[in-house]
Scaffold this motif. Structure first.
Motif, PDB file in Angstrom:
ATOM      1  N   VAL A 144       0.851  -1.199   0.000  1.00  0.00           N
ATOM      2  CA  VAL A 144       0.000   0.000   0.000  1.00  0.00           C
ATOM      3  C   VAL A 144       0.880   1.241   0.000  1.00  0.00           C
ATOM      4  O   VAL A 144       1.988   1.244   0.552  1.00  0.00           O
ATOM      5  N   TYR A 145       0.362   2.302  -0.638  1.00  0.00           N
ATOM      6  CA  TYR A 145       1.060   3.583  -0.650  1.00  0.00           C
ATOM      7  C   TYR A 145       0.054   4.694  -0.392  1.00  0.00           C
ATOM      8  O   TYR A 145      -1.053   4.707  -0.954  1.00  0.00           O
ATOM      9  N   GLY A 146       0.437   5.629   0.475  1.00  0.00           N
ATOM     10  CA  GLY A 146      -0.383   6.805   0.737  1.00  0.00           C
ATOM     11  C   GLY A 146       0.502   8.013   0.904  1.00  0.00           C
ATOM     12  O   GLY A 146       1.706   7.889   1.171  1.00  0.00           O
ATOM     13  N   GLN A 147      -0.086   9.198   0.757  1.00  0.00           N
ATOM     14  CA  GLN A 147       0.692  10.418   0.956  1.00  0.00           C
ATOM     15  C   GLN A 147      -0.225  11.541   1.408  1.00  0.00           C
ATOM     16  O   GLN A 147      -1.436  11.507   1.179  1.00  0.00           O
ATOM     17  N   HIS A 148       0.383  12.530   2.061  1.00  0.00           N
ATOM     18  CA  HIS A 148      -0.379  13.652   2.601  1.00  0.00           C
ATOM     19  C   HIS A 148       0.268  14.954   2.152  1.00  0.00           C
ATOM     20  O   HIS A 148       1.490  15.103   2.236  1.00  0.00           O
ATOM     21  N   ILE A 149      -0.536  15.878   1.690  1.00  0.00           N
ATOM     22  CA  ILE A 149      -0.024  17.215   1.415  1.00  0.00           C
ATOM     23  C   ILE A 149       0.142  17.923   2.755  1.00  0.00           C
ATOM     24  O   ILE A 149      -0.712  17.808   3.637  1.00  0.00           O
ATOM     25  N   TRP A 150       1.252  18.667   2.913  1.00  0.00           N
ATOM     26  CA  TRP A 150       1.630  19.057   4.276  1.00  0.00           C
ATOM     27  C   TRP A 150       2.258  20.448   4.303  1.00  0.00           C
ATOM     28  O   TRP A 150       3.242  20.711   3.602  1.00  0.00           O
ATOM     29  N   ASP A 151       1.699  21.313   5.149  1.00  0.00           N
ATOM     30  CA  ASP A 151       2.265  22.654   5.279  1.00  0.00           C
ATOM     31  C   ASP A 151       3.591  22.635   6.035  1.00  0.00           C
ATOM     32  O   ASP A 151       4.382  23.572   5.912  1.00  0.00           O
ATOM     33  N   GLY A 152       3.864  21.598   6.777  1.00  0.00           N
ATOM     34  CA  GLY A 152       5.118  21.507   7.512  1.00  0.00           C
ATOM     35  C   GLY A 152       6.310  21.163   6.633  1.00  0.00           C
ATOM     36  O   GLY A 152       7.426  21.001   7.138  1.00  0.00           O
ATOM     37  N   LEU A 153       6.083  21.038   5.339  1.00  0.00           N
ATOM     38  CA  LEU A 153       7.151  20.739   4.378  1.00  0.00           C
ATOM     39  C   LEU A 153       7.086  21.782   3.265  1.00  0.00           C
ATOM     40  O   LEU A 153       6.010  22.115   2.770  1.00  0.00           O
ATOM     41  N   GLU A 154       8.247  22.289   2.872  1.00  0.00           N
ATOM     42  CA  GLU A 154       8.290  23.311   1.831  1.00  0.00           C
ATOM     43  C   GLU A 154       7.842  22.752   0.487  1.00  0.00           C
ATOM     44  O   GLU A 154       8.155  21.615   0.124  1.00  0.00           O
ATOM     45  N   ALA A 155       7.088  23.582  -0.247  1.00  0.00           N
ATOM     46  CA  ALA A 155       6.719  23.238  -1.615  1.00  0.00           C
ATOM     47  C   ALA A 155       7.944  23.428  -2.518  1.00  0.00           C
ATOM     48  O   ALA A 155       8.746  24.336  -2.299  1.00  0.00           O
ATOM     49  N   PRO A 156       8.129  22.584  -3.537  1.00  0.00           N
ATOM     50  CA  PRO A 156       7.271  21.478  -3.962  1.00  0.00           C
ATOM     51  C   PRO A 156       7.868  20.120  -3.600  1.00  0.00           C
ATOM     52  O   PRO A 156       7.690  19.145  -4.307  1.00  0.00           O
ATOM     53  N   TYR A 157       8.601  20.046  -2.478  1.00  0.00           N
ATOM     54  CA  TYR A 157       9.385  18.855  -2.181  1.00  0.00           C
ATOM     55  C   TYR A 157       8.530  17.650  -1.809  1.00  0.00           C
ATOM     56  O   TYR A 157       7.447  17.783  -1.232  1.00  0.00           O
ATOM     57  N   LEU A 158       9.067  16.467  -2.125  1.00  0.00           N
ATOM     58  CA  LEU A 158       8.503  15.197  -1.683  1.00  0.00           C
ATOM     59  C   LEU A 158       9.307  14.694  -0.497  1.00  0.00           C
ATOM     60  O   LEU A 158      10.498  14.995  -0.353  1.00  0.00           O
ATOM     61  N   ASN A 159       8.652  13.908   0.357  1.00  0.00           N
ATOM     62  CA  ASN A 159       9.333  13.287   1.490  1.00  0.00           C
ATOM     63  C   ASN A 159       8.846  11.853   1.625  1.00  0.00           C
ATOM     64  O   ASN A 159       7.648  11.611   1.779  1.00  0.00           O
ATOM     65  N   VAL A 160       9.782  10.912   1.535  1.00  0.00           N
ATOM     66  CA  VAL A 160       9.440   9.492   1.698  1.00  0.00           C
ATOM     67  C   VAL A 160      10.501   8.802   2.546  1.00  0.00           C
ATOM     68  O   VAL A 160      10.913   7.689   2.264  1.00  0.00           O
ATOM     69  N   GLN A 161      10.935   9.448   3.613  1.00  0.00           N
ATOM     70  CA  GLN A 161      12.038   8.900   4.390  1.00  0.00           C
ATOM     71  C   GLN A 161      11.579   7.763   5.295  1.00  0.00           C
ATOM     72  O   GLN A 161      10.410   7.688   5.696  1.00  0.00           O
ATOM     73  N   PRO A 162      12.492   6.860   5.640  1.00  0.00           N
ATOM     74  CA  PRO A 162      12.149   5.711   6.483  1.00  0.00           C
ATOM     75  C   PRO A 162      11.984   6.089   7.946  1.00  0.00           C
ATOM     76  O   PRO A 162      12.365   7.179   8.379  1.00  0.00           O
TER      77      PRO A 162
END
Length: 394
Positions: free
Chosen positions: A160-178
């Motif tokens: 399964v994969y899910g993701q959340h748009i997040w104000d705590g992260l600068e646009a337009p970066y992705l974050n998929v850290q372990p």
């Protein structure tokens, strides 16, 4: 296949869908028109939509042209409910439903997953497996995902994969850290019972308000004296009701709160510790306390090495190492944890914070830079393609 280019081609569609969802928000388990709209869009793509007999939300499965008896199925999920918030963004597509707003960003999640579904149906003949699309209701209740797990939505699903748009992260970066990404969410109710009397003679009664106040202070020792200080733990009481009149000693107080932690081990200890503090503190004042404890989603932890690697490489393939950014773990919760407790999974974030979009999720002015949405759609699609390609024949 150039997933990034395909996402850019569908950018207008993704933004159009986001604006429709934003203008038509619906609360948890009430997302009827939202589900109808989602189903119609999926059907336009030639997909067969499955609904749930007694709940909102829907699913559809993209069967790859190279799928076989031994190939895998990956599930992509977006949540669909809004919050009881009066919108103050002044957007031209602001909520048309008074007191209801997509303040958490689920309008973006739906739009991104629809965009990913378009990409994946376009390349369906090249997919060596199946992609199950889930639009899930009632994430904001903390337990919406549990219904879908019990309804069998994970049957035959391998990842399964899910993701959340997040104000705590600068646009337009992705974050998929372990590692740990979000906290668990368990909620509780404490009922304190004493006996009432006239306010001028408190010695003739048992003051439930005083006992409740002592409980409020003492439960903080769960964090300060019962928990490893290196482990994140929050115990918060956010609601309290008690008393009948200014000159009557209260005979009953009801308090509601929440516990959040990143530690699965500590989570299992909270309820008995909280019960002991409540009952014994109340007894010290001659009162009685009863604890009702409800366990909801556990912590979201990206602890599957292969999926973490696939997700990281998918993001790099799309936007390079410079398109990724690390983000601290947060104490907010996500009921996506219900899926990850049953099936290997990974959860990511998409940044929405910039100079003009600086309000946090759940704020009545929360908005996003729409140019980031194509990245979320691309990430869904690239992860699904890469996972199915790597696991084909296993």
């Amino acid at each position: 296949m150039d997933i990034r280019a395909m996402a850019e081609r569908y950018e207008g569609y993704i933004i159009e869908q986001r604006r429709w969802f934003h203008a038509h928000p619906e609360l948890s388990w009430e997302e009827k028109h939202t589900t109808d709209h989602l189903a119609a869009e999926l059907e336009k793509m030639g997909l067969t939509v499955e609904r749930f007999p007694d709940h909102t939300g829907c699913t559809a499965t993209i069967v790859g042209g190279k799928a076989g008896p031994d190939t895998k199925t990956v599930l992509l999920r977006a949540d669909i409910d809004a919050l009881p918030v009066e919108e103050k963004t002044c957007l031209p597509f602001a909520s048309e439903n008074p007191g209801v707003m997509h303040a958490c960003g689920h309008d973006n999640h739906m739009a991104m997953l629809l965009g990913a579904a378009k990409i994946l149906t376009d390349i369906r003949e090249e997919l060596p497996g199946k992609v199950k699309i889930l639009f899930q209701a009632a994430e904001e209740t903390c337990y919406g995902a549990d219904y879908y797990v019990k309804a069998g939505v994970l049957d035959g699903v391998d990842a399964v994969y899910g993701q959340h748009i997040w104000d705590g992260l600068e646009a337009p970066y992705l974050n998929v850290q372990p590692g740990v990404r979000m906290a668990s969410c368990d909620n509780f109710t404490i009922t304190v019972e004493g006996s009432s009397t006239h306010g001028s003679s408190p010695h003739l009664g048992t003051d439930a308000i005083v006992a409740a106040a002592a409980i409020i202070m003492n439960v903080q020792t769960l964090v300060s004296r019962n928990n490893d200080p290196l482990n994140a733990l929050v115990v918060s009481i956010g609601e309290i009701h008690g008393g009948q009149r200014f000159n009557i000693i209260a005979n009953k107080v009801v308090m509601e709160g929440t516990c959040r932690t990143h530690s699965r081990e500590m989570r299992g200890k909270i309820e008995p510790l909280l019960r002991r503090i409540c009952e014994n503190t109340a007894a010290a004042f001659g009162a009685r306390a009863e604890l009702q404890y409800e366990a909801y989603p556990g912590p979201v932890i990206n602890d599957h090495d292969d999926l973490n690697r696939i997700a990281h490489n998918a993001a790099v393939k799309l936007y390079g190492e410079e398109g990724l950014k690390e983000m601290p773990k947060v104490m907010g919760s996500e009921d996506f944890a219900y899926f990850m407790e049953k099936v290997p999974g990974v959860f990511g974030f998409l940044g929405s914070h910039d100079e003009t979009h600086c309000y946090s999720n759940h704020n009545d002015r929360y908005d996003v830079p729409e140019e980031v949405l194509k990245r979320g759609a691309a990430m869904h699609a690239q992860f699904a393609l890469d996972y199915l390609t790597e696991t084909a024949g296993r």
